[in-house]
Design an enzyme around this catalytic site. Structure first.
Site, mmCIF file in Angstrom:
data_model
loop_
_atom_site.group_PDB
_atom_site.id
_atom_site.type_symbol
_atom_site.label_atom_id
_atom_site.label_comp_id
_atom_site.label_asym_id
_atom_site.label_seq_id
_atom_site.Cartn_x
_atom_site.Cartn_y
_atom_site.Cartn_z
ATOM 1 N N ASP A 1 0.837 -1.201 0.000
ATOM 2 C CA ASP A 1 0.000 0.000 0.000
ATOM 3 C C ASP A 1 0.871 1.250 0.000
ATOM 4 O O ASP A 1 1.932 1.291 0.640
ATOM 5 C CB ASP A 1 -0.872 0.046 1.246
ATOM 6 C CG ASP A 1 -1.925 -1.042 1.294
ATOM 7 O OD1 ASP A 1 -1.748 -2.076 0.636
ATOM 8 O OD2 ASP A 1 -2.923 -0.859 2.017
ATOM 9 N N THR B 1 2.077 1.093 -6.951
ATOM 10 C CA THR B 1 2.493 0.019 -6.051
ATOM 11 C C THR B 1 1.761 -1.273 -6.402
ATOM 12 O O THR B 1 1.046 -1.345 -7.400
ATOM 13 C CB THR B 1 2.196 0.390 -4.588
ATOM 14 O OG1 THR B 1 0.778 0.483 -4.398
ATOM 15 C CG2 THR B 1 2.844 1.710 -4.203
ATOM 16 N N GLY B 2 1.906 -2.276 -5.528
ATOM 17 C CA GLY B 2 1.275 -3.565 -5.756
ATOM 18 C C GLY B 2 -0.034 -3.756 -5.040
ATOM 19 O O GLY B 2 -0.589 -4.866 -5.067
ATOM 20 N N ASP B 3 -0.558 -2.713 -4.391
ATOM 21 C CA ASP B 3 -1.825 -2.833 -3.658
ATOM 22 C C ASP B 3 -2.552 -1.496 -3.733
ATOM 23 O O ASP B 3 -2.342 -0.735 -4.681
ATOM 24 C CB ASP B 3 -1.553 -3.280 -2.216
ATOM 25 C CG ASP B 3 -2.706 -4.093 -1.621
ATOM 26 O OD1 ASP B 3 -3.807 -3.531 -1.496
ATOM 27 O OD2 ASP B 3 -2.500 -5.269 -1.286
ATOM 28 N N ASP B 4 -3.397 -1.180 -2.745
ATOM 29 C CA ASP B 4 -4.118 0.088 -2.756
ATOM 30 C C ASP B 4 -3.134 1.252 -2.725
ATOM 31 O O ASP B 4 -2.139 1.230 -1.996
ATOM 32 C CB ASP B 4 -5.036 0.189 -1.540
ATOM 33 C CG ASP B 4 -6.147 -0.856 -1.545
ATOM 34 O OD1 ASP B 4 -6.450 -1.406 -2.620
ATOM 35 O OD2 ASP B 4 -6.711 -1.111 -0.459
#
Length: 442
Positions: free
Chosen positions: A229, A248-251
């Site tokens: 995040d 990024t790789g999430d929220d």
């Protein structure tokens, strides 16, 4: 290396003046930020540090922070990180200090996990977010601080997170992964003009904080990096996040306030949060609330977002057993280019810390307004799915236009009331009643 020369100090003063201009004078609407004038300047290189990318500087950072704490200089002190690669394990900040990264400075986290201390779980979570027990301390950490400023000339804080991501993927993590920056129970915090890169877990995590400004930061991590995040304000108040790029790789940004029975018992909401002028990309949500919202989230204004290649543009998420509330949320002026869902408001998202939660403690979701949203390359317009015994109320959509290469999948709704005006594709029946629209404009 000696402390900055008079000419270097003049240059640094100019840099701080530039930050001040960018925070306060460059835009009509910007985060209120009073920048401190520090009474002393100290370089990590003068305390045994070496920016060669090989020497471990954990002790050097600890020495200079301890010196700042003992000195009690009028106005505090500035910790100067010169150009170079400063390998380090986690270290604490102190009150009344500025951490300043010069242009070309990199604070780089060691990948030797034995150099990462364990700390207690947060009381509003009851355990580590990933695993029971404690959790690894963040790379840059502070607890109970006041008047902390993290800035620079776009220097980089590099978490070297790949070793942690590999452990997560192999299920060999012994404890919850560390953040890049976590400040706990702190006030009057400014984070600006710094690059955060490759965090092991969430990047920037102010928790139980107040009066926080995060401005002009860049947050980067690979699209397949787990749970990275960007910025997660958590049980915090009077927070302003603006003018930043996050991929990024999430929220990208997610507002939180504790997890199930632990968050309910701690009882501190996230409130008074403003988010504006954010650009970015990621496989999950651009802007999210939740799913950990047991302390409540209220009075949030989000505007001028530009997202591309997203999983979900706007995602408000909670679950049975969460308790808490999500209310008075306004999101407007959003541009989406590519998303699986334009919008999701869902009451069945996220797991639980243990079996002690009460599934009958239901969250309240009320007065969520989404307006002036334009999207292209959208696969599914949206899903608004409340909880049967806790209907999501006053969910109001206005001027929301979502298009795809082919026909966009229709809205799907359940256990929701509210209204919709000028929405494309046509909204679900639950949001098209006359009474629903009147409740949205009242």
């Amino acid at each position: 290396m000696a402390p900055p020369t008079p000419s270097a100090r003049a240059s640094l003063c100019l840099s701080l003046a530039t930050v001040l201009f960018s925070l306060g004078a460059a835009r009509e609407e910007t985060c209120p930020a009073a920048l401190p004038q520090r009474g002393a300047w100290m370089s990590v290189a003068s305390y045994g540090g070496a920016g060669d990318g090989r020497t471990l500087n954990t002790a050097a950072f600890a020495r200079v922070v301890a010196r700042i704490e003992r000195r009690s200089a009028r106005g505090g002190a500035l910790l100067y990180v010169p150009p170079g690669v400063w390998l380090t394990g986690p270290f604490n900040l102190t009150s009344h200090m500025t951490l300043f990264l010069a242009r070309g400075a990199v604070i780089r986290a060691t990948q030797d996990t034995s150099n990462w201390p364990l700390i207690d779980p947060l009381p509003s979570y009851g355990r580590g977010r990933e695993l029971p027990g404690g959790r690894y301390m963040s790379l840059i950490h502070g607890n109970g601080l006041q008047d902390v400023f993290i800035t620079g000339e776009n220097g980089t804080i590099d978490g070297q997170g790949s070793v942690w991501w590999d452990m997560w993927k192999k299920r060999s993590l012994p404890f919850t992964r560390p953040h890049l920056l976590e400040l706990i129970s702190s006030t009057d915090v400014i984070v600006s003009n710094v690059v955060f890169q490759d965090s092991p877990f969430w990047n920037i995590h102010p928790v139980y904080c107040s009066n926080v400004v995060i401005s002009n930061v860049t947050v980067l991590a690979p699209r397949d990096s787990p749970n990275t995040d960007g910025i997660d304000p958590d049980s915090s108040s009077n927070v302003c996040i603006e003018d930043s790029y996050i991929s990024t790789g999430d929220d990208l940004i997610s507002i939180k306030s504790g997890w199930d029975e632990y968050g309910i018992a701690f009882g501190r909401p996230s409130s008074g949060i403003t988010i504006r002028r954010i650009t970015g990309s990621g496989p999950f949500a651009g802007f999210a609330v939740g799913s950990e919202t047991s302390g409540g989230v209220e009075n949030v204004l989000v505007e001028h977002l530009t997202f591309f290649g997203m999983g979900v543009g706007i995602h408000i998420k909670t679950n049975s057993g969460r308790g808490g509330f999500i209310r008075n949320i306004t999101v407007s002026e959003v541009t989406l280019n590519g998303a699986r869902y334009g919008l999701r408001v869902a009451g069945d998202v996220g797991g639980h810390p243990d079996t002690s939660y009460n599934p009958n403690v239901l969250p309240v979701v009320d007065r969520v307004t989404i307006k002036n949203v334009w999207g292209q390359n959208i696969r599914q317009a949206g899903l608004i799915r409340g909880i049967r015994n806790s209907v999501f109320s006053h969910i109001c959509l206005s001027n929301v236009k979502l298009y795809g290469d082919a026909s966009v999948g229709p809205w799907k709704c359940r256990a929701v009331s509210g209204g919709a005006l000028d929405v494309q594709p046509l909204p679900c029946e639950e949001l098209t009643s006359t009474s629903g629209m009147s409740s949205c404009t009242s």
